[in-house]
Design a protein around this motif. Structure first.
Motif, mmCIF file in Angstrom:
data_model
loop_
_atom_site.group_PDB
_atom_site.id
_atom_site.type_symbol
_atom_site.label_atom_id
_atom_site.label_comp_id
_atom_site.label_asym_id
_atom_site.label_seq_id
_atom_site.Cartn_x
_atom_site.Cartn_y
_atom_site.Cartn_z
ATOM 1 N N GLY A 181 0.805 -1.209 0.000
ATOM 2 C CA GLY A 181 0.000 0.000 0.000
ATOM 3 C C GLY A 181 0.838 1.259 0.000
ATOM 4 N N GLY A 182 1.933 1.270 0.779
ATOM 5 C CA GLY A 182 2.789 2.446 0.820
ATOM 6 C C GLY A 182 3.462 2.710 -0.509
ATOM 7 N N LEU A 183 4.013 1.674 -1.145
ATOM 8 C CA LEU A 183 4.644 1.857 -2.453
ATOM 9 C C LEU A 183 3.620 2.292 -3.498
ATOM 10 N N GLY A 184 2.431 1.693 -3.437
ATOM 11 C CA GLY A 184 1.414 2.043 -4.420
ATOM 12 C C GLY A 184 0.939 3.478 -4.300
ATOM 13 N N THR A 185 0.654 3.922 -3.061
ATOM 14 C CA THR A 185 0.075 5.254 -2.858
ATOM 15 C C THR A 185 1.106 6.366 -2.810
ATOM 16 N N MET A 186 2.308 6.074 -2.309
ATOM 17 C CA MET A 186 3.304 7.128 -2.098
ATOM 18 C C MET A 186 4.346 7.217 -3.201
ATOM 19 N N ILE A 187 4.482 6.169 -4.022
ATOM 20 C CA ILE A 187 5.507 6.162 -5.063
ATOM 21 C C ILE A 187 4.897 6.019 -6.457
ATOM 22 N N PHE A 188 4.212 4.897 -6.718
ATOM 23 C CA PHE A 188 3.820 4.586 -8.085
ATOM 24 C C PHE A 188 2.696 5.472 -8.608
ATOM 25 N N ILE A 189 1.634 5.666 -7.830
ATOM 26 C CA ILE A 189 0.552 6.539 -8.307
ATOM 27 C C ILE A 189 1.067 7.959 -8.537
ATOM 28 N N PRO A 190 1.796 8.569 -7.590
ATOM 29 C CA PRO A 190 2.344 9.912 -7.862
ATOM 30 C C PRO A 190 3.290 9.931 -9.060
ATOM 31 N N PHE A 198 6.368 15.755 -4.456
ATOM 32 C CA PHE A 198 5.457 15.506 -5.571
ATOM 33 C C PHE A 198 4.547 16.717 -5.839
ATOM 34 N N ALA A 199 4.146 17.404 -4.767
ATOM 35 C CA ALA A 199 3.299 18.581 -4.951
ATOM 36 C C ALA A 199 4.052 19.677 -5.705
ATOM 37 N N LEU A 200 5.310 19.926 -5.320
ATOM 38 C CA LEU A 200 6.100 20.952 -5.998
ATOM 39 C C LEU A 200 6.347 20.584 -7.458
ATOM 40 N N VAL A 201 6.665 19.297 -7.701
ATOM 41 C CA VAL A 201 6.916 18.865 -9.076
ATOM 42 C C VAL A 201 5.652 19.011 -9.920
ATOM 43 N N TYR A 202 4.511 18.616 -9.378
ATOM 44 C CA TYR A 202 3.264 18.690 -10.154
ATOM 45 C C TYR A 202 2.882 20.143 -10.424
ATOM 46 N N LEU A 203 2.990 20.986 -9.391
ATOM 47 C CA LEU A 203 2.661 22.405 -9.587
ATOM 48 C C LEU A 203 3.615 23.046 -10.591
ATOM 49 N N GLY A 204 4.893 22.629 -10.538
ATOM 50 C CA GLY A 204 5.836 23.128 -11.532
ATOM 51 C C GLY A 204 5.458 22.686 -12.933
ATOM 52 N N GLY A 205 4.914 21.477 -13.045
ATOM 53 C CA GLY A 205 4.490 20.981 -14.347
ATOM 54 C C GLY A 205 3.332 21.755 -14.935
ATOM 55 N N LEU A 206 2.537 22.395 -14.085
ATOM 56 C CA LEU A 206 1.427 23.196 -14.598
ATOM 57 C C LEU A 206 1.918 24.378 -15.420
ATOM 58 N N ALA A 207 3.152 24.798 -15.164
ATOM 59 C CA ALA A 207 3.714 25.894 -15.954
ATOM 60 C C ALA A 207 3.922 25.495 -17.406
ATOM 61 N N LEU A 208 3.887 24.187 -17.682
ATOM 62 C CA LEU A 208 4.065 23.704 -19.052
ATOM 63 C C LEU A 208 2.756 23.624 -19.834
ATOM 64 N N LEU A 209 1.642 24.008 -19.202
ATOM 65 C CA LEU A 209 0.351 23.928 -19.890
ATOM 66 C C LEU A 209 0.315 24.746 -21.181
ATOM 67 N N PRO A 210 0.834 25.995 -21.184
ATOM 68 C CA PRO A 210 0.818 26.733 -22.461
ATOM 69 C C PRO A 210 1.550 25.999 -23.565
ATOM 70 N N ARG A 211 2.690 25.390 -23.236
ATOM 71 C CA ARG A 211 3.440 24.632 -24.239
ATOM 72 C C ARG A 211 2.628 23.425 -24.712
#
Length: 418
Positions: free
Chosen positions: A217-226, A374-387
């Motif tokens: 459960g920990g690997l699934g929820t904290m690593i693979f899904i993110p 993961f939150a910082l990486v995902y929020l940073g990825g939102l900056a790529l939406l225009p591209r």
């Protein structure tokens, strides 16, 4: 039995014998229960057998319930505290779940302090109910845990019982001024698996199941899904084959790990409360069920989107994206949040059900750190939406061109004319 315990029991029965007492007693390998009936009340005494004390000292908590099954049986759960006080907790449960405190029990248990004894090696706890009815046989259940609640509150969390069973006492049996020697008509049925490891193995079956459940459960929820979510967010604007990596992470890793964790959670509940028990009685378990269902839905939803031609999807409602393409990532973020919450709630249940102590502070800090990364990486990825939106029409055009070229290559040549 400890000499002081025997003396306290002997004094209790001698003091009650003058009132034409009747009663009976029962002993399993883990607990002893005796009952003395007078014209005005019934006194129950809970203790540990001396043979059990040699290999497993302590008291933890002992419970008896009035009925033949756990569900809907009024219970009295007793344990000694570090200040030598004693807690009596009257509870009930509608199924094989942790019983909750009964605010207004039909019969109130009164602690018999003169007959109760607390010491460092063992304890004897006596309590009574007002009872003027005729003496008769009574069916009871018992449960024992070696883990003390470490709280004097009647509503304290209880470590799941190590074993449990049923028995009956004949309260019409005459007493001769000494401790009853009958074992009653006990049918001490085997309860859930022990949470205390034997000397021959480091962990019980339940503990092994819980350790595996936590790992998957920990690997699934904290690593693979993110990881699958981040791949879709970051790589889609740089790597045309990002969808393959996204699919592999979720279908080959996330989904199987969550399925295994879910199955192990069901197995752990069966070991704890029996196969007929209600499984989703806590926030952790309910969130786990939601995660399990949403992840299955997401995999099916994503597959349908991927294999459905763009011309057959709904018309673009935002930046040319169809409703399906908008809902899929939003559902992915929701699954990510549910997974992290499920994992955190599991930390709270670990100590209660595993018997291996609380989750360490380092594990909780690790959860927070991973969440932040993961939150910082995902929020940073939102900056790529225009591209992403800028590339989308170009990629659709190239995809359409490739389909037309493929169609031309596969199209049969016209027949030759004479």
């Amino acid at each position: 039995m400890h000499p002081l315990h025997f003396l306290s029991l002997l004094l209790a029965f001698i003091s009650l014998s003058a009132a034409q007492s009747t009663g009976d007693s029962f002993c399993s390998s883990l607990v002893c229960v005796s009952a003395v009936k007078t014209s005005s009340k019934v006194t129950y005494t809970l203790s540990r057998p001396s043979a059990s004390q040699d290999s497993d000292p302590g008291f933890g908590w002992i419970a008896i319930g009035f009925g033949s099954a756990m569900a809907n049986s009024p219970m009295v759960i007793a344990w000694p505290n570090s200040d030598n006080s004693i807690t009596l907790s009257q509870r009930s449960a509608s199924s094989r779940t942790q019983p909750t405190v009964t605010s207004s029990p039909s019969s109130v248990a009164t602690l018999e302090t003169a007959q109760s004894l607390v010491d460092s090696s063992n304890s004897t706890i006596s309590f009574s109910f007002d009872d003027t009815s005729a003496a008769a046989a009574v069916s009871l259940i018992w449960a024992y845990s070696a883990t003390n609640p470490s709280s004097s509150s009647a509503s304290a969390n209880l470590m799941q019982h190590r074993d449990a069973g049923t028995f009956s006492l004949d309260l019409s049996k005459a007493l001769d001024g000494a401790t009853p020697t009958s074992t009653g008509t006990a049918t001490a049925t085997s309860g859930p698996q022990s949470t205390q490891p034997s000397s021959s193995e480091p962990y019980t079956e339940l503990q092994r199941v819980l350790i595996a459940h936590a790992a998957f459960g920990g690997l699934g929820t904290m690593i693979f899904i993110p990881l699958g979510v981040v791949i879709a967010r970051l790589l889609r604007t740089f790597w045309p084959r990002w969808i393959v990596a996204h699919w592999v992470v979720h279908v080959v890793l996330s989904l199987p790990f969550i399925i295994i964790a879910f199955a192990l959670g069901i197995r752990a509940t069966n070991l704890t409360y029996g196969p007929e028990a209600s499984h989703f009685f806590s926030d952790h378990r309910r969130m786990g069920l939601v995660l399990f269902l949403l992840l299955f839905l997401q995999v099916i939803f994503g597959s349908v989107i991927h294999w459905t031609p763009a011309s057959h999807r709904s018309k673009g409602v935002f930046k040319g994206k169809s409703i399906q393409n908008l809902l899929h990532p939003l559902l992915g973020v929701a699954i990510l949040a549910v997974g992290w919450a499920t994992c955190w709630l599991g930390f709270d249940e670990w100590e209660l059900f595993s018997g291996l102590g609380p989750v360490s502070r380092g594990v909780r800090i690790g959860w927070v750190v991973l969440l932040g990364i993961f939150a910082l990486v995902y929020l940073g990825g939102l900056a790529l939406l225009p591209r992403q939106f800028a590339l989308k029409p170009d990629r659709q055009l190239r995809h359409q061109d490739s389909k037309e070229q493929y169609s031309l290559r596969e199209r049969p040549s016209p027949p030759a004319t004479s």
